[in-house]
Design an enzyme around this catalytic site. Structure first.
Site, PDB file in Angstrom:
ATOM      1  N   LYS A 222       0.816  -1.204   0.000  1.00  0.00           N
ATOM      2  CA  LYS A 222       0.000   0.000   0.000  1.00  0.00           C
ATOM      3  C   LYS A 222       0.858   1.266   0.000  1.00  0.00           C
ATOM      4  CE  LYS A 222      -4.348  -1.810   1.749  1.00  0.00           C
ATOM      5  NZ  LYS A 222      -5.394  -1.770   2.793  1.00  0.00           N
ATOM      6  N   ARG A 256      -3.132 -10.016   4.869  1.00  0.00           N
ATOM      7  CA  ARG A 256      -3.639 -10.114   3.491  1.00  0.00           C
ATOM      8  C   ARG A 256      -2.526  -9.638   2.567  1.00  0.00           C
ATOM      9  NH1 ARG A 256      -6.404  -6.795  -0.253  1.00  0.00           N
ATOM     10  NH2 ARG A 256      -8.015  -7.882  -1.464  1.00  0.00           N
TER      11      ARG A 256
END
Length: 275
Positions: A222, A256
């Site tokens: 991210k 994740r």
């Protein structure tokens, strides 16, 4: 013993860190958009993740990256109907569906999926009813009422906001007939968070953990990783492993990830040191 469990799966908590492999069947996801936008490619990648040690595969037919063009429920469902059968045949792992549409969740649960990864940031009675009907797991994510493009404002701080949302989510689920074991709570790194909020949340993750509920950390590649490590999009693996390791130390039960093999190795080391 506490666990994250539902129809077709059971993950005891405190025994190991579980790895959720990301399978984006979209043309526009931020890291791998278009790479698995064919049933045979999606199925092959799911098999690769299973062989690499993933515990769960999360299939998503809609990008939630900053600036994405939203798909309707009908459009998302059409993609999933093309992709899911091939993926389900290819692997024996539990599957999760990344969606905020109850009708999409229903189709997925009717066709072999065990978990709804709900990224809406809301507590939906309609979604709760679908989850309850199928005895599924339900991942609920905090967004602060914003999305991946716009940070929310947290007058009492991001940790308080996430902790309060988690408490409300557990109470809401109980009212809807869903026990804690069917819940997994996601603090929503990158969703409605500034760069400072994301780092504050990672440092203070243990303070938001809800007793008896699984905690998911979705940090993989991210923007917060890129900002903090000074790396480009395709160079975020090392920063991601560092972030995931910090999350595990903060109490995350599941991570994740895009890079399953590397994440599994990192999680095994973290578990050996911490559990």
């Amino acid at each position: 013993m506490a666990c994250f469990a539902g129809s077709g799966f059971s993950f005891p908590l405190g025994k190991k860190t579980y790895v959720m492999g990301i399978l984006n069947v979209t043309p526009d996801s931020f890291l791998d958009g278009g790479r698995y936008f064919m049933p045979e490619k999606a199925a092959a990648h799911a098999q690769e993740m299973e062989a690499a040690g993933a515990d769960l595969i999360d299939i998503g037919a809609q990008s939630t990256r900053p600036g994405h063009t939203p798909r309707t429920a009908t459009e998302e469902l059409a993609v999933l109907q093309t992709m899911l059968p091939a993926v389900r045949r290819a692997v024996s792992l539990p599957l999760s569906v990344d969606t905020f549409f109850p009708e999409v969740a229903r189709y997925a649960l009717e066709n072999g999926v065990s978990v709804v990864n709900d990224v809406s940031g809301t507590l939906s009675v309609e979604m709760a009813a679908v989850v309850r009907e199928f005895g599924a797991g339900w991942v609920l994510m905090h967004t602060g009422g914003a999305d991946a493009s716009t940070p929310a404002v947290y007058k009492e701080g991001v940790l308080t906001s996430v902790r309060d949302f988690f408490s409300s989510a557990v109470d809401f689920a109980n009212e809807q007939g869903l026990p804690r074991e069917q819940l997994c709570l996601d603090p929503g790194f990158g969703f409605g968070k500034s760069a400072a909020d994301d780092l504050t949340l990672l440092r203070g993750l243990s303070a938001v953990k809800a007793p008896g509920c699984a905690l998911l950390a979705a940090l993989s590649c991210k923007r917060m990783v890129a900002r903090a490590s000074g790396t480009a999009e395709w160079e975020r693996l090392c920063g991601t492993i560092a972030a995931d390791t910090l999350a595990i130390a903060g109490g995350a039960d599941m991570i994740r990830v895009h890079h399953v093999k590397e994440a599994v190795a990192a999680a095994k080391f973290a578990d050996a040191a911490l559990l």
